[in-house]
Design an enzyme around this catalytic site. Structure first.
Site, PDB file in Angstrom:
ATOM      1  N   ARG A 180       0.802  -1.230   0.000  1.00  0.00           N
ATOM      2  CA  ARG A 180       0.000   0.000   0.000  1.00  0.00           C
ATOM      3  C   ARG A 180       0.829   1.271   0.000  1.00  0.00           C
ATOM      4  NH1 ARG A 180      -2.468  -1.177   5.971  1.00  0.00           N
ATOM      5  NH2 ARG A 180      -0.598  -0.887   7.227  1.00  0.00           N
ATOM      6  N   GLU A 181       2.149   1.144   0.160  1.00  0.00           N
ATOM      7  CA  GLU A 181       3.007   2.332   0.270  1.00  0.00           C
ATOM      8  C   GLU A 181       3.394   2.806  -1.134  1.00  0.00           C
ATOM      9  OE1 GLU A 181       6.028   0.866   3.016  1.00  0.00           O
ATOM     10  OE2 GLU A 181       4.495   0.388   4.500  1.00  0.00           O
ATOM     11  N   ARG A 233      -1.150  -4.790   2.674  1.00  0.00           N
ATOM     12  CA  ARG A 233       0.274  -4.547   2.979  1.00  0.00           C
ATOM     13  C   ARG A 233       1.180  -5.702   2.533  1.00  0.00           C
ATOM     14  NH1 ARG A 233       3.672  -2.378   7.426  1.00  0.00           N
ATOM     15  NH2 ARG A 233       4.797  -4.037   8.458  1.00  0.00           N
ATOM     16  N   SER A 303       6.836   3.852   3.346  1.00  0.00           N
ATOM     17  CA  SER A 303       6.163   5.014   3.913  1.00  0.00           C
ATOM     18  C   SER A 303       5.288   4.505   5.048  1.00  0.00           C
ATOM     19  CB  SER A 303       5.331   5.740   2.854  1.00  0.00           C
ATOM     20  OG  SER A 303       4.171   4.988   2.523  1.00  0.00           O
ATOM     21  N   TYR A 354       9.948   0.885  16.552  1.00  0.00           N
ATOM     22  CA  TYR A 354       9.537  -0.269  17.369  1.00  0.00           C
ATOM     23  C   TYR A 354      10.422  -1.443  16.993  1.00  0.00           C
ATOM     24  CZ  TYR A 354       6.715  -0.544  13.049  1.00  0.00           C
ATOM     25  OH  TYR A 354       6.297  -0.502  11.741  1.00  0.00           O
ATOM     26  N   GLU A 377      11.550   5.962   5.491  1.00  0.00           N
ATOM     27  CA  GLU A 377      10.080   6.069   5.557  1.00  0.00           C
ATOM     28  C   GLU A 377       9.699   7.468   5.091  1.00  0.00           C
ATOM     29  OE1 GLU A 377       7.861   3.773   6.604  1.00  0.00           O
ATOM     30  OE2 GLU A 377       9.038   2.340   7.790  1.00  0.00           O
TER      31      GLU A 377
END
Ligand code: 0X9
Ligand code: ZN
Length: 414
Positions: A180-181, A233, A303, A354, A377
């Site tokens: 999806r990025e 994703r 992203s 994370y 990102e």
């Protein structure tokens, strides 16, 4: 009526049908203001049906999550019960997807060849690579490096200055690990476009180095987001569990599955049934191993969130050459800051974002031995993953400024 306007209108009308996708889904920003609220949010992050775009990290920093209509009452009552502050940033995702798809079609019908005013489909991207290889045979070579699960041809493009020197050092760039990025393949395409078609301005980047770019690592997922489900994703291969797809960025064989990766096939961060279970991650593995010793910089574009992340993602400890990597990442962040004012956070994945094991960046440094390994990102657009077509050009040119600065730093070091 002019043909291109007609085509645009036709696209908009046809797409009314597609807009039922994610109908009534809402996107929330939730901000924890104390440790207890933070824990509630972390608990919600474990619920598979809640699609966290931006995971809970620290106090007073908002997380962004997409919630299906059937779950919205429960979700909101939990937030209200525990007094978590929230804000609805998208009241109906289907409407913004509809708008995005219409605009994308409209702009596409008005442009020929490669364009940074609409998001390109996978076939258009591959066609552009082949077109460059035919037009610039001395400086460009396109290789078929494997097939995706659904049989799409994955290609790399190797860009040189045409001096035919063998075994030069290499800078590797990939995009589109996460379907999806969309801005990530666009940014990788812009790298290709600048190195090949704006060679005069970028000669210095190719004097000592060749560049290898793989613009769409996960083409099945990418096409799926264009045709069926915009917020997908993962890859598309079914596994023995009940859901399809693996998070390719949890599938690399370095501390695989140890932290921040799910063993459940329905999770968006499913690590896969085994390390390198996906043909797409195997392609990256095999190409990087072929370049062992030559590749000095592994850059993977994602992203969103404005981060320049480096290993490790599996532990809070830092790699032995952290100073070198940090210097390169900071060169990118500083160049972007001075050019456009956009701020990037620089640091190790675990420490600034994370912990999540099985990422391509960790594997590139830990196993392929590429000394500088960075995940970039890019900034958010729209609700996060959906910048408008008008934002593509400013985003990719800003990104290129950062990539050039990082590449120059790498070239000065190795
Ligand atoms: O979670 C990821 O895979 C990346 N963020 S994203 O929002 N694009 O999904 C960050 C990956 C950082 N690297 C590692 N954890 N190894
Ligand atoms: Zn990503």
């Amino acid at each position: 009526m002019e043909a291109k306007v007609f085509l645009g209108l036709l696209a908009c009308c046809c797409l009314t049908f597609v807009s039922a996708e994610l109908e009534g889904y809402k996107i929330y920003d939730v901000t924890p203001s104390n440790v207890f609220e933070q824990q509630v949010l972390e608990h919600l992050d474990n619920i598979e049906d809640y699609d966290f775009f931006h995971r809970p990290r620290t106090l007073n920093v908002s997380s962004r999550v997409m919630i299906a209509p059937k779950d919205q009452d429960d979700f909101e009552s939990i937030l209200n019960k525990f007094s978590l502050e929230f804000n609805i940033v998208n009241e109906d995702v289907s409407k913004s997807i509809h708008l995005e798809r219409s605009q994308n079609m409209l702009f596409r019908s008005m442009t020929r060849g490669i364009s940074f005013s609409s998001f390109q489909r996978f076939n258009q991207i591959n066609a552009y690579l082949d077109e460059l290889a035919a037009k610039y045979p001395d400086r460009v070579k396109v290789n078929n490096v494997g097939k995706s699960y659904e049989g799409r041809q994955i290609k790399t493009i190797t860009i040189s200055n045409g001096d035919k020197k063998a075994n030069k050092n290499v800078i590797w760039v990939d995009g589109g690990i996460h379907a999806r990025e969309w801005i990530a393949p666009a940014a990788a395409l812009y790298v290709i476009n600048q190195l090949v078609e704006n060679y005069a301005d970028n000669k210095d980047l190719l004097a000592k180095y060749d560049w290898v770019v793989l613009p769409v690592v996960n083409p099945d997922g990418y096409e799926y987001t264009h045709t069926k489900s915009r917020m997908w994703r993962k890859t598309r291969k079914p596994s023995s569990g009940s859901c399809a797809g693996t998070d390719a960025n949890r599938n690399f064989d370095f501390h695989w599955g140890e932290v921040g990766a799910s063993s459940s096939s329905c999770s968006d961060t499913f690590r896969g049934p085994s390390a390198f279970s996906e043909p797409e991650t195997k392609v990256v593995r095999d190409q990087l191993l072929k370049l062992k010793g030559r590749a000095k910089f592994y850059l993977t574009i994602h992203s969103y969130g404005n981060y320049l992340l480096y290993p490790w993602g599996w532990t809070s400890s830092l790699p032995s050459n952290v100073n070198q990597i940090d210097e390169v990442a900071k060169a990118g962040a500083n160049a972007i800051k001075s050019a456009t004012g956009t701020k990037y956070t620089v640091g190790s994945s675990t420490n600034v974002l994370y912990a999540a094991a099985g990422g391509s960046d960790d594997w590139a440094l830990g196993v392929a031995g590429i000394p500088i390994s960075i995940t970039m990102e890019l900034p958010a657009g729209g609700s996060g993953f959906d910048p408008s077509p008008k934002q593509i050009q400013p985003f990719v040119s800003e990104t290129w400024i950062g990539i050039k600065a990082m590449a120059k730093k790498v070239i000065s070091k190795f």
